[in-house]
Structure formats: structure tokens, C-alpha cells
Design an enzyme around this catalytic site. Structure first.
Site, PDB file in Angstrom:
ATOM      1  N   GLY A 190       0.692  -1.205   0.189  1.00 55.70           N
ATOM      2  CA  GLY A 190      -0.141  -0.008  -0.074  1.00 55.70           C
ATOM      3  C   GLY A 190       0.917   1.029   0.019  1.00 55.70           C
ATOM      4  N   CYS A 191       1.865   1.340   0.933  1.00 49.27           N
ATOM      5  CA  CYS A 191       2.770   2.372   0.921  1.00 49.27           C
ATOM      6  C   CYS A 191       3.454   2.683  -0.655  1.00 49.27           C
ATOM      7  CB  CYS A 191       3.664   2.348   2.059  1.00 49.27           C
ATOM      8  SG  CYS A 191       3.028   2.154   3.562  1.00 49.27           S
ATOM      9  N   THR A 192       3.936   1.507  -0.987  1.00 44.33           N
ATOM     10  CA  THR A 192       4.554   1.789  -2.356  1.00 44.33           C
ATOM     11  C   THR A 192       3.687   2.309  -3.396  1.00 44.33           C
ATOM     12  OG1 THR A 192       5.966  -0.112  -1.794  1.00 44.33           O
ATOM     13  CG2 THR A 192       5.850   0.398  -4.218  1.00 44.33           C
TER      14      THR A 192
END
Length: 171
Positions: free
Chosen positions: A60-62
Site C-alpha cells: 500500500g505504501c509503495t
């Protein structure tokens, strides 16, 4: 009362700062991926997209970081800068930036003080596992240092577009 008791944990969540539109954004100085100090006050006169995310190089952060990367032209044209913040150290940030060609600074909040001052260090419950961590949150800060909009529990899909729309509305 023990700090691990449910009552203590509940009161810790209840006492969390919840900044909103119109509040002044707390100033900070954190180190970026190259070890250089970065302060919010140094961006006075520009709009700031300040986004908190849980961990470098996770799915998700990527996806969120790459979406901001891909929209940097629109963000630049709105006279704004992006600053990403997590608890990861500078080396982790540098690897994340290099791996995905990120074109903005990532800041290391290793002591969690900034996340606490922005009210995004929260108790989480995932599949019955209770822990403390960053609630994915984005703050849009105007040219004077006031918060114009907050996206709490931001959903990765479509988030960059929400941020761009918000930036267009900020003077």
C-alpha cells in the site's frame, strides 16, 4: 494502572490530538533520506502535502508513493511540495526512493514525536493483533502554515487525485 490495561490503552487513544482544517500545522525538523534536516517552516509560502504512511516498500505504501511520484508535475504546478513521513530510518528511505524513483523527500520520525503531534500515532487492531502505529493520513497545509484539509485513514486508490483536487482549492 498498568500501561497495558484496556483502560489505559483506551484513554491513550481518547487523548490523541486530532488536528483539522483551520488548525496551525505543528512545526517540525526531521532528517530526510540523506540525513539533511527538513523543517516545515522552511516551506512557508508554498503548499505542503504532508503524508504519513506506515512503512517503506510495503504494497500500500509503495502504491501511494508511486502515485504521488507519477503526479509530481501537477503537484509542482500547484506550487506544492510533498513530504512523506514514517518511522523508517534514513537508509530505508534512501533504498525506497532509489528502488521506485521517488522524486520527493521522505522524513524519518524515528522517535514518533511528529506522528504524535499530528495525532496519527494510533492504536491499531488487525486480525485481533493490537499494536501502535501510523494511521495513513495526509495533511494539506496552506502557504501560511495552516491545515486546509485532512485525509484520515486515506485509501490508497484515488488518493493522489483527492490531494490534487484539494490543492487546487487552496489559495
Amino acid at each position: 494502572m498498568a500501561s497495558g490495561s484496556p483502560t489505559a490503552a483506551s484513554s491513550a487513544v481518547e487523548n490523541t490530538i486530532r488536528l483539522g482544517g483551520g488548525d496551525g500545522a505543528p512545526d517540525f525538523t526531521l532528517l530526510n533520506q540523506t540525513g539533511q534536516p527538513v523543517s516545515l517552516s522552511s516551506f512557508r509560502g508554498k503548499k505542503v502535502v504532508l503524508y504519513f504512511y506506515p512503512k517503506d516498500d510495503t504494497p500500500g505504501c509503495t502504491k501511494e508513493a508511486c502515485s504521488f511520484r507519477d503526479n509530481i508535475g501537477f503537484i509542482d504546478s500547484a506550487d506544492a511540495v510533498i513530504l512523506g513521513v514514517s518511522f523508517d530510518d534514513q537508509n530505508s528511505h534512501q533504498r525506497f526512493i532509489e528502488k521506485y524513483g521517488l522524486n520527493f523527500q521522505l522524513l524519518s520520525d524515528s522517535d514518533k514525536s511528529m506522528a504524535k503531534s499530528y495525532g496519527v500515532y494510533v492504536q491499531k487492531n488487525m486480525y485481533g493483533n493490537v499494536s501502535w502505529g501510523i494511521e495513513r493520513t495526509t495533511f494539506i497545509i496552506d502557504r501560511t502554515g495552516s491545515i486546509s484539509e485532512v485525509f484520515r485513514k486515506a485509501q490508497v486508490d484515488g488518493h493522489a487525485e483527492q490531494v490534487l483536487e484539494s490543492l487546487r482549492a487552496v489559495a
